[in-house]
Design an enzyme around this catalytic site. Sequence first.
Site, short mmCIF file in Angstrom:
data_model
loop_
_atom_site.label_atom_id
_atom_site.label_comp_id
_atom_site.label_asym_id
_atom_site.label_seq_id
_atom_site.Cartn_x
_atom_site.Cartn_y
_atom_site.Cartn_z
N THR A 45 -2.89 -6.41 -19.46
CA THR A 45 -2.13 -5.33 -20.01
C THR A 45 -1.64 -4.60 -18.53
O THR A 45 -2.03 -4.69 -17.31
CB THR A 45 -2.71 -3.84 -20.29
OG1 THR A 45 -3.54 -4.33 -21.65
CG2 THR A 45 -1.96 -2.72 -20.73
N GLN A 75 0.71 -6.48 6.45
CA GLN A 75 0.54 -5.63 6.76
C GLN A 75 1.80 -5.27 7.78
O GLN A 75 2.29 -5.02 8.35
CB GLN A 75 -0.41 -6.75 8.62
CG GLN A 75 -1.81 -6.24 7.70
CD GLN A 75 -2.23 -5.12 7.52
OE1 GLN A 75 -1.57 -3.99 8.01
NE2 GLN A 75 -3.44 -5.21 7.38
N CYS A 118 -12.08 -6.15 5.61
CA CYS A 118 -12.72 -6.77 5.12
C CYS A 118 -13.78 -7.57 6.50
O CYS A 118 -15.26 -7.32 5.74
CB CYS A 118 -12.52 -8.05 4.60
SG CYS A 118 -11.11 -7.81 3.58
#
Length: 421
Positions: A243, A185, A333
């Site tokens: 990858t 943040q 969240c």
Amino acid sequence: MLQEDRKAQGAYLDYAAATPMDPEVLSAELPYLTELFENPSAPYARARAVRADYEAARGTLARLIGAKPDNVTMTAGATEANNLAFAAVDGKVLVDAIEHESVMACAEARDHAIVPVRADGLLDPAQLRASLSPDVELVSIELANGEIGAIQPIRACAQLVREERERRLREGQARPIWLHVDASQAAGYLSVNVASLGADLLTLSAAKIYGPKQVGLLWAADGVRLRPLVRGGGQENGVRSGTENVAGTVGFARALELAQSRRSSEAKRLQKLRDGMQRTLKREFPWAVVSGPRKSAHRLPNLLHISFPGVEARRLVILLEREGVSVGTGSACAASKMRVSRVLDAIGMPRWASEGSIRITLGHPTTEAEVEYATAAIVRAVRGELNRTGISEVELRERGAEAVFGGTNAATAVAHGEVEN
């Protein structure tokens, strides 16, 4: 049509939850999403060229945080980086009481202790010193809290960790101790130079600085041995198989370059806008509670966390959305689970106040006109709710005075309306 409506009216003020991708970042990424699509681990020339660009982007990220490229591990966001940091140790971990959900979840899955914070959300280094027991191997402290904006005294904490490490070495103790800092943040507004911070591990997220989502990094100092969470092809020096996300890494590097070049001017501009909004809302509602440190140097410049006791935050968010204004009620969240903030509980905010809390975060696209529009919309929505519920502002002023002067933990530091000049 929606985009046109946003330009004509409304304001997005939840940049701590998500930022739009900067056009320069998108431009940097685009070739690796189209013609330069090769797998960087493949052996042929075109793939080797893509590998070179990937490693160059890693080198840029490392340079911007004052680190060596080999010490930077690319991840799928800050949450993975935080999990990877915790996986580096076996012993007890120490976190402060207002850490991000991903850090708290990692801590709670093992032997841990929680260091309390003050009513303004700041950690007292003396409390940390008292908690540094001989079995602690990792201390994890967020550089800046994304809900109330508290900027932690990381350098002082780093000094305590170093002193404990030196003590163990002097006494022949083999147990390591590291400091992990989640700076996700903070990266747009504060220095994230690892040497300056004194960190041993550092988490960053591209998604918080106008870069691509699901792209992050973990820097680890020499001596910290990372253990893979994802196994397979052995990419990222065997630490994180899969990858490589070339486009995301190139975009992240450009986003961090832009963030650092704009950091000082953006911090000043957004703090001015934030402070103006705070003054207006406190003038209209003197009983409202502003959370976080009073001094600007200790609070993120783009963040305003304000509580309107007697008003239900979820209703307020819906009412504001109808006027085109997007705000949060805390970390994304926690807000998605529709529960009362753990952060506000940790700073001792009374439940009757915390249930009326909204988090406003400004960003690079934010204009003065948007802030003025949003402020007026908040005033209308709060007054409308007070009229609907019949709550007296006289009563709220009395309750606010009780919170400020009645001795609650939240009182003396968080219920402030003034802003430091």
